[in-house]
Each structure stands twice: as C-alpha cells, then as structure tokens.
Design a protein around this motif. Structure first.
Motif, PDB file in Angstrom:
ATOM      1  N   LYS A   1      82.130  29.470  80.055  1.00 51.50           N
ATOM      2  CA  LYS A   1      82.336  28.626  81.388  1.00 51.50           C
ATOM      3  C   LYS A   1      80.768  28.016  81.234  1.00 51.50           C
ATOM      4  O   LYS A   1      80.627  27.073  82.108  1.00 51.50           O
ATOM      5  N   GLU A   2      79.938  28.049  80.623  1.00 51.34           N
ATOM      6  CA  GLU A   2      78.466  27.597  80.663  1.00 51.34           C
ATOM      7  C   GLU A   2      78.569  26.399  80.000  1.00 51.34           C
ATOM      8  O   GLU A   2      79.407  26.229  78.720  1.00 51.34           O
TER       9      GLU A   2
ATOM     10  N   PHE B   1      75.269  24.092  77.993  1.00 47.13           N
ATOM     11  CA  PHE B   1      73.987  24.545  77.771  1.00 47.13           C
ATOM     12  C   PHE B   1      73.193  23.217  77.554  1.00 47.13           C
ATOM     13  O   PHE B   1      71.776  23.736  77.576  1.00 47.13           O
TER      14      PHE B   1
ATOM     15  N   TRP C   1      71.439  21.259  79.511  1.00 49.09           N
ATOM     16  CA  TRP C   1      70.654  21.535  80.629  1.00 49.09           C
ATOM     17  C   TRP C   1      69.726  22.590  80.532  1.00 49.09           C
ATOM     18  O   TRP C   1      68.458  22.480  80.592  1.00 49.09           O
ATOM     19  N   VAL C   2      70.122  23.524  79.754  1.00 48.65           N
ATOM     20  CA  VAL C   2      69.261  24.679  79.238  1.00 48.65           C
ATOM     21  C   VAL C   2      68.036  24.200  78.326  1.00 48.65           C
ATOM     22  O   VAL C   2      66.832  24.521  78.295  1.00 48.65           O
ATOM     23  N   TRP C   3      68.690  23.364  77.334  1.00 50.24           N
ATOM     24  CA  TRP C   3      67.515  22.730  76.407  1.00 50.24           C
ATOM     25  C   TRP C   3      66.501  21.989  77.143  1.00 50.24           C
ATOM     26  O   TRP C   3      65.270  22.049  76.923  1.00 50.24           O
TER      27      TRP C   3
ATOM     28  N   LYS D   1      65.341  22.693  79.861  1.00 54.43           N
ATOM     29  CA  LYS D   1      64.211  23.592  80.612  1.00 54.43           C
ATOM     30  C   LYS D   1      63.496  24.239  79.655  1.00 54.43           C
ATOM     31  O   LYS D   1      62.420  24.540  79.758  1.00 54.43           O
ATOM     32  N   ILE D   2      64.007  24.262  78.381  1.00 52.88           N
ATOM     33  CA  ILE D   2      63.220  24.789  77.236  1.00 52.88           C
ATOM     34  C   ILE D   2      62.202  23.770  76.941  1.00 52.88           C
ATOM     35  O   ILE D   2      61.168  24.320  76.776  1.00 52.88           O
TER      36      ILE D   2
ATOM     37  N   GLY E   1      59.425  23.993  79.518  1.00 50.05           N
ATOM     38  CA  GLY E   1      59.030  25.350  79.219  1.00 50.05           C
ATOM     39  C   GLY E   1      58.078  25.297  78.191  1.00 50.05           C
ATOM     40  O   GLY E   1      56.658  25.831  78.451  1.00 50.05           O
ATOM     41  N   ILE E   2      58.131  24.685  77.061  1.00 49.50           N
ATOM     42  CA  ILE E   2      57.207  24.601  75.960  1.00 49.50           C
ATOM     43  C   ILE E   2      56.233  23.603  76.446  1.00 49.50           C
ATOM     44  O   ILE E   2      54.899  24.069  76.211  1.00 49.50           O
TER      45      ILE E   2
END
Lengths: 187, 170
Positions: free
Chosen positions: B62-63, B65, B67-69, B71-72, B75-76
């Motif tokens: 379902k996911e 990804f 947008w997760v990158w 955020k990473i 975050g960095i």
C-alpha cells in the motif's frame, strides 16, 4: 558484496547523498518490512525507516565490509525499531489503529464484523509478538517476514546459528501458544 | 504421533525453514505424509508465518515511498544543522549541569585574576614618567624648572639655587 554496491557504499561514506538515495531505492522496502514487522503500525514503521537511513548516512563510515552490507543494515533497522518500541512503551498510546495492518481483499470482506475480526486478529498478533524478548522477536521477524537463512540471521544479530535456532524455536512456541485459538481456527 | 516422531521433530523446524540437508529432507518427507501430528505441527508453523507476514506484505504494497526519501533528505539537513548547534552548545554549555561545570571554574579564575591585579591597579605610586617639562629657565643665580602632572593638573616648579641645593614648590 558486488562491485557496484561497494562503490555505492564508498561514495556514501564520503558523504554523497545521491549514493544514499540509490541505497534507499534498493533497500527501503526491506527496511520498512522489518520495521513494520516489529511495530505493526504504519506511521511508526515509516518513522523508523526514515530514522534508519538518516542513521545509516551518519554512521556508514564505520562499516568496514567485514559483514554483508544488508545484514549490517538489517541489524541497524532492528535495533532502531526495538529502541523505538521501548520508547513508545514509556509513552502511553492514545489510540492504536490496528486496522491499518490489513487491507481486505473484496467488498464482501469489508463487512463491519469482518473488519473487527481482522482488526482484533492483528491487535492480537501484535500483542503476542510484544510478549517475546527483543532477541526472540528479532529472530522471528528476520525469519518469518524477511525470510533470512539461519546464517544470515546469525550475522545480522551477531550470534551463533545455534542461538538463532533456539530463539526461533522458543519464540515460535510462545507465539503459537498465545495465538492458539487463531491458529486452530485457521486449520 | 508415531515413535519415529521424536527423531523427526528435531528436524521439523529446520525442514520448515529449508535448512535441512538432502538426506534430512528425504527423512522428513518420508515420515510426514503418514503422521498427522507432524503435519499439524508444520501447518501450525505455516499459519503462524502467514499471521506474522501477510499484514506486513499488505502494508508494504500500500505504501508509496518517494515522499519518505524527501523526509530523509530534510532529516539529514536538519541533523547537519543540529550537529553545528551541538558543537556550539558544547562551547556555550547551555545545559544546567555543564553550565555549572564551566561557570564555576570560570568565575573562580576571574576572582583570582581580580585579586591579583587589583593591588596593582589601585596602588598609589609617584611616577615621574607622568611629569612633563613645561618650561626650563636658566639664570646666573637660579635655575627654574616647571613640570606639569598630566593627570592631576598640578604644576610643579623647581628652583635650583646651586648644584647641591634644590627647592621645590607646587
């Protein structure tokens, strides 16, 4: 480790974010799968996955290639996820959306009683898994979710194959006992 | 459960995990079809695997990804900024415990410095170096020298009667 991966890691060790992105593209599903296996909740699993790659970028210089890269990454993921669950235990959760864990296959299965069944089952599985020690939980998830071999699990957990087999055996036994009703219903 | 189950049961879990040798595999596969207890044990392991694994696979499916990158990456960058801030904090020491650790020796050093330098600063000394000659007049009977103290605006007039005699007034 193949040459491409070695180069990727080397670039990442020099602070190349593009190299990290390639590692992310290669491993994000595996990392998320392990994280989700531990916490069994979408937002938390995504937070863990994000934290793992940030941590990886900051600590990859310490990776010397003595173990396989993916076992190094899996270990980091598992440690981060288990740390996360420890922290979450200290903060009482206001809500637990266990329904997130299941996507029902067809409309007939979306009946409220079926949803409740799935929700309850997933909550029960999470509860049973939470009764395991972190070591047992790690081994069980590596094996059942990620399908790692005993050798790979031993590498990722830094233990012997004998210890892996023992943790797997007692972990399975405990969860089977706790989920006895559901496992018998499934037969 | 058959009598040979006891020897097989030790292999059953390894068999389920596909960690057996070919010989062990044929041993298990020769036994299981005729043994309901071992079949049930294998079924139970399989059901447990499904219970643990299926929800995870569905969640992954379902996911999305990308947008997760993003955020990473953020975050960095945030951690890098925090890294600099941490470095500054280590110098500034804003945590109460560390503040005490730094401030107490710093205050003690300042007090000692003041105690050492205060007598030197407030010591009353007559320093001729601060005198400046305003005028010097020579005559047959007297020599007159006029000095002025720079700080106190005091004028000193020296009258020299002869080589051994000096008269001063101010």
């Amino acid at each position: 480790m193949d040459v491409n991966e070695a180069q990727l890691i080397s670039r990442c060790q020099q602070g190349d974010q593009e190299a990290l992105k390639e590692i992310f593209n290669q491993y994000h599903q595996k990392v998320y799968r392990i994280a989700y296996g531990v916490v069994r909740q979408r937002e938390e699993a995504l937070d863990i996955a994000q934290e793992v790659f940030i941590k990886l970028f900051r600590s990859i210089r310490q990776f010397q290639g003595k173990s396989r890269f993916y076992t190094y990454l899996y270990r980091m993921t598992m440690n981060t996820a288990i740390d996360h669950t420890r922290k979450m235990k200290k903060v009482p959760s206001l809500s637990m959306d266990a329904e997130e864990g299941f996507q029902l296959s067809d409309d007939a299965e979306r009946r409220p009683d079926r949803i409740l069944d799935h929700k309850e089952l997933e909550a029960r599985v999470k509860w049973a898994m939470d009764q395991l020690s972190p070591d047992q939980k790690a081994v069980l998830i590596f094996r059942e979710v990620e399908g790692l071999s005993y050798q790979e699990i031993a590498e990722a957990t830094g233990s012997s194959i004998g210890t892996v087999m023992s943790r797997l055996h007692y972990g399975r036994k405990k969860v089977q006992e706790l989920l006895k009703d559901y496992l018998e219903r499934g037969r | 459960m058959k009598s040979e189950c006891s020897s097989i049961s030790g292999l059953l879990e390894k068999y389920f995990d596909q960690e057996v040798t070919p010989e062990e595999r044929s041993l298990v596969e020769g036994h299981v079809p005729d043994c309901s207890a071992c079949r049930m044990a294998l079924d139970s392991m399989q059901n447990l695997r499904m219970l643990i694994k299926n929800p995870v696979e569905e969640a992954v499916g379902k996911e999305s990804f990308p947008w997760v990158w993003e955020k990473i990456e953020k975050g960095i960058q945030r951690k890098e900024r925090l890294g600099l801030w941490d470095f500054l904090k280590s110098w500034l020491d804003v945590t109460p415990l560390l503040k005490r650790k730094i401030l107490i020796p710093a205050v003690a050093a300042a007090v000692i410095l003041i105690l050492i330098t205060a007598p030197l600063l407030f010591k009353k000394t007559t320093s001729y170096a601060t005198l400046s000659v305003v005028e010097y007049v020579e005559s047959e009977t007297h020599n007159v020298m006029i000095y002025e103290l720079e700080n106190e605006k005091v004028t000193v007039i020296w009258l020299f009667n002869g080589p051994e005699e000096e008269v001063s007034t101010s």
